[in-house]
Design a protein around this motif. Structure first.
Motif, PDB file in Angstrom:
ATOM      1  N   ALA A   1     -18.890  -1.963  -3.697  1.00 12.41           N
ATOM      2  CA  ALA A   1     -19.050  -0.496  -4.443  1.00 12.41           C
ATOM      3  C   ALA A   1     -17.777  -0.907  -5.443  1.00 12.41           C
ATOM      4  N   LEU A   2     -16.580  -1.064  -4.913  1.00 11.27           N
ATOM      5  CA  LEU A   2     -15.540  -1.232  -5.861  1.00 11.27           C
ATOM      6  C   LEU A   2     -15.655  -2.299  -6.871  1.00 11.27           C
ATOM      7  N   VAL A   3     -16.317  -3.390  -6.542  1.00 10.53           N
ATOM      8  CA  VAL A   3     -16.368  -4.189  -7.394  1.00 10.53           C
ATOM      9  C   VAL A   3     -17.480  -3.925  -8.498  1.00 10.53           C
ATOM     10  N   ARG A   4     -18.278  -3.241  -8.121  1.00 13.00           N
ATOM     11  CA  ARG A   4     -19.538  -2.873  -9.107  1.00 13.00           C
ATOM     12  C   ARG A   4     -18.872  -1.603 -10.232  1.00 13.00           C
ATOM     13  N   ALA A   5     -18.009  -1.097  -9.500  1.00 14.85           N
ATOM     14  CA  ALA A   5     -17.082   0.112 -10.414  1.00 14.85           C
ATOM     15  C   ALA A   5     -16.529  -0.731 -11.266  1.00 14.85           C
ATOM     16  N   ILE A   6     -15.548  -1.401 -11.020  1.00 13.77           N
ATOM     17  CA  ILE A   6     -14.692  -2.179 -11.758  1.00 13.77           C
ATOM     18  C   ILE A   6     -15.423  -3.046 -12.772  1.00 13.77           C
ATOM     19  N   GLY A   7     -16.621  -3.504 -12.549  1.00  7.66           N
ATOM     20  CA  GLY A   7     -17.381  -4.270 -13.565  1.00  7.66           C
ATOM     21  C   GLY A   7     -17.825  -3.365 -14.637  1.00  7.66           C
ATOM     22  N   LEU A   8     -18.557  -2.112 -14.089  1.00  7.18           N
ATOM     23  CA  LEU A   8     -18.926  -1.279 -15.081  1.00  7.18           C
ATOM     24  C   LEU A   8     -17.753  -0.623 -16.177  1.00  7.18           C
ATOM     25  N   PHE A   9     -16.690  -0.375 -15.306  1.00 12.55           N
ATOM     26  CA  PHE A   9     -15.448   0.113 -16.190  1.00 12.55           C
ATOM     27  C   PHE A   9     -14.992  -0.885 -17.201  1.00 12.55           C
ATOM     28  N   ASP A  10     -14.858  -2.098 -16.729  1.00 14.89           N
ATOM     29  CA  ASP A  10     -14.480  -3.094 -17.637  1.00 14.89           C
ATOM     30  C   ASP A  10     -15.318  -3.418 -18.755  1.00 14.89           C
ATOM     31  N   ALA A  11     -16.760  -3.190 -18.504  1.00 13.89           N
ATOM     32  CA  ALA A  11     -17.772  -3.584 -19.595  1.00 13.89           C
ATOM     33  C   ALA A  11     -18.067  -2.467 -20.646  1.00 13.89           C
ATOM     34  N   PHE A  12     -17.554  -1.211 -20.146  1.00 11.72           N
ATOM     35  CA  PHE A  12     -18.237   0.073 -21.023  1.00 11.72           C
ATOM     36  C   PHE A  12     -17.172   1.131 -21.392  1.00 11.72           C
ATOM     37  N   GLU A  13     -15.919   0.822 -20.658  1.00 15.62           N
ATOM     38  CA  GLU A  13     -14.824   2.058 -20.760  1.00 15.62           C
ATOM     39  C   GLU A  13     -13.494   1.452 -21.032  1.00 15.62           C
ATOM     40  N   LYS A  14     -13.156   0.500 -20.507  1.00 23.07           N
ATOM     41  CA  LYS A  14     -11.843  -0.041 -20.730  1.00 23.07           C
ATOM     42  C   LYS A  14     -11.440  -0.394 -22.335  1.00 23.07           C
ATOM     43  N   PRO A  15     -10.175   0.005 -22.730  1.00 23.91           N
ATOM     44  CA  PRO A  15      -9.629  -0.145 -23.920  1.00 23.91           C
ATOM     45  C   PRO A  15      -9.469  -1.495 -24.039  1.00 23.91           C
ATOM     46  N   PRO A  16     -10.019  -1.952 -25.385  1.00 25.60           N
ATOM     47  CA  PRO A  16      -9.545  -3.240 -25.922  1.00 25.60           C
ATOM     48  C   PRO A  16      -8.190  -4.127 -25.413  1.00 25.60           C
ATOM     49  N   GLY A  17      -8.267  -5.006 -24.877  1.00 25.11           N
ATOM     50  CA  GLY A  17      -6.858  -5.686 -24.490  1.00 25.11           C
ATOM     51  C   GLY A  17      -6.237  -5.137 -23.376  1.00 25.11           C
ATOM     52  N   GLN A  18      -6.834  -4.181 -22.550  1.00 26.23           N
ATOM     53  CA  GLN A  18      -6.220  -3.691 -21.471  1.00 26.23           C
ATOM     54  C   GLN A  18      -7.128  -4.473 -20.280  1.00 26.23           C
ATOM     55  N   ARG A  19      -5.998  -4.983 -19.393  1.00 19.63           N
ATOM     56  CA  ARG A  19      -6.603  -5.712 -18.115  1.00 19.63           C
ATOM     57  C   ARG A  19      -6.689  -5.019 -16.779  1.00 19.63           C
ATOM     58  N   THR A  20      -7.530  -5.200 -16.270  1.00 21.31           N
ATOM     59  CA  THR A  20      -7.694  -4.582 -14.836  1.00 21.31           C
ATOM     60  C   THR A  20      -6.968  -5.210 -13.983  1.00 21.31           C
ATOM     61  N   PRO A  21      -6.290  -4.636 -13.205  1.00 24.38           N
ATOM     62  CA  PRO A  21      -5.428  -5.199 -11.959  1.00 24.38           C
ATOM     63  C   PRO A  21      -6.085  -5.763 -10.931  1.00 24.38           C
ATOM     64  N   GLN A  22      -5.895  -6.795 -10.063  1.00 25.06           N
ATOM     65  CA  GLN A  22      -6.436  -6.793  -8.908  1.00 25.06           C
ATOM     66  C   GLN A  22      -6.158  -6.554  -7.765  1.00 25.06           C
ATOM     67  N   MET A  23      -7.103  -5.508  -7.180  1.00 26.97           N
ATOM     68  CA  MET A  23      -6.667  -4.543  -6.190  1.00 26.97           C
ATOM     69  C   MET A  23      -6.504  -5.253  -4.534  1.00 26.97           C
ATOM     70  N   GLU A  24      -5.739  -4.817  -3.883  1.00 24.24           N
ATOM     71  CA  GLU A  24      -5.685  -5.024  -2.452  1.00 24.24           C
ATOM     72  C   GLU A  24      -6.541  -4.288  -1.522  1.00 24.24           C
ATOM     73  N   LEU A  25      -7.697  -4.466  -0.871  1.00 25.72           N
ATOM     74  CA  LEU A  25      -8.496  -3.631  -0.216  1.00 25.72           C
ATOM     75  C   LEU A  25      -7.719  -3.330   1.024  1.00 25.72           C
ATOM     76  N   PRO A  26      -7.755  -2.183   1.682  1.00 29.43           N
ATOM     77  CA  PRO A  26      -7.228  -1.836   3.053  1.00 29.43           C
ATOM     78  C   PRO A  26      -7.916  -2.835   4.079  1.00 29.43           C
ATOM     79  N   LEU A  27      -6.965  -3.277   4.882  1.00 26.44           N
ATOM     80  CA  LEU A  27      -7.530  -4.158   5.829  1.00 26.44           C
ATOM     81  C   LEU A  27      -8.175  -3.276   7.079  1.00 26.44           C
ATOM     82  N   ASP A  28      -7.776  -2.398   7.367  1.00 29.34           N
ATOM     83  CA  ASP A  28      -8.453  -1.427   8.355  1.00 29.34           C
ATOM     84  C   ASP A  28      -8.988  -0.038   7.751  1.00 29.34           C
ATOM     85  N   LEU A  29     -10.083   0.039   7.823  1.00 35.11           N
ATOM     86  CA  LEU A  29     -10.574   1.459   7.047  1.00 35.11           C
ATOM     87  C   LEU A  29     -10.853   2.233   8.187  1.00 35.11           C
TER      88      LEU A  29
END
Length: 265
Positions: free
Chosen positions: A233-261
């Motif tokens: 779900a997070l990968v999909r959300a980041i892909g949507l944000f990158d494609a359609f909302e992110k300002p030009p030149g801004q980079r999305t950081p790589q996130m560390e998922l919790p090891l134990d949810l």
């Protein structure tokens, strides 16, 4: 280090970027002009019919008609038709009643398959669907409704006429009714309810998934764990944000998922 080939910064799991995600959404109601059959999942057919209405050079043409068909790219247009009440009961855990049935799996998996027949549509009935536009396309919802109302829409063997369109946010105003626009403008919203949650790192997140279908997530095998679902779900959300909302030149950081949810009982 900076530049086009620099390594993105790795940060703790944080959903703050979602708070700035914009969208517009409307509930549209159609009246069938004659009786007939529609497939249960008729959203694909409706999307294709709507795509023919939109001028080729309009930004919405690519939003509605392109995207996933070209290399698996995300789409900024979400079309969610309302399912028949008999299907909703099955989704909610009720018994499988005719015309639906459970059949053995055809590919050797353990879970059985639910048949998906067509359903009958009557002229005095109403079909509803939710239309949502994401990111920079959110401002075009009024144009989308105008194209939709240009005339009856042919979806497979059924011809549908737009009866009403209403802003989907809470008790939204009518946008289109009685064959004409009401003068109300569709509202562009952001994920304001998530602001308190999203402006700080998230340490606990509850997600509930209800579906009668088998979901396949890459690397999950036959069992879908909370961590795997959250990652997908997070990968999909980041892909949507990158494609359609992110300002030009801004980079999305790589996130560390919790090891134990955390898991709720």
């Amino acid at each position: 280090m900076s530049g086009p080939y620099s390594i993105p910064e790795r940060v703790p799991f944080d959903l703050s970027f979602l708070a700035d995600f914009s969208y517009s959404s409307a509930i549209v109601s159609f009246r069938p002009l004659r009786a007939g059959l529609l497939p249960l999942f008729y959203g694909t057919s409706m999307r294709g019919a709507l795509g023919y209405r939109i001028p080729l050079m309009h930004p919405l043409h690519e939003a509605v008609y392109g995207g996933d068909a070209k290399g698996g790219q995300p789409r900024p247009f979400i079309l969610a038709p309302q399912s028949p009440s008999s299907w909703e009961a099955i989704v909610s855990g009720g018994p499988v009643t005719p015309p639906f049935s459970v059949e053995p799996s055809t590919d050797g998996r353990k879970l059985p398959e639910l048949s998906v027949p067509s359903f009958h549509v009557e002229p005095d009935g109403v079909l509803r669907a939710r239309l949502t536009l994401l990111g920079r396309y959110a401002a075009y919802l009024g144009d989308l409704l105008r194209f939709l109302a240009a005339g009856p829409l042919r979806v497979d063997d059924i011809t549908l006429e737009l009866v009403e369109a209403r802003d989907a946010f809470e008790a939204g105003p009518a946008l289109w009714t009685n064959g004409a626009a009401t003068g109300n403008r569709p509202q562009v919203h952001r994920f304001a309810p998530l602001l308190t949650l999203a402006r700080r790192p998230v340490r606990r997140l509850r997600m509930v998934l209800v579906s009668p279908m088998t979901l396949h997530v890459e690397g999950a095998g036959e069992r879908l764990t909370p961590a795997q679902f959250l990652k997908a779900a997070l990968v999909r959300a980041i892909g949507l944000f990158d494609a359609f909302e992110k300002p030009p030149g801004q980079r999305t950081p790589q996130m560390e998922l919790p090891l134990d949810l955390p898991r709720s009982e």
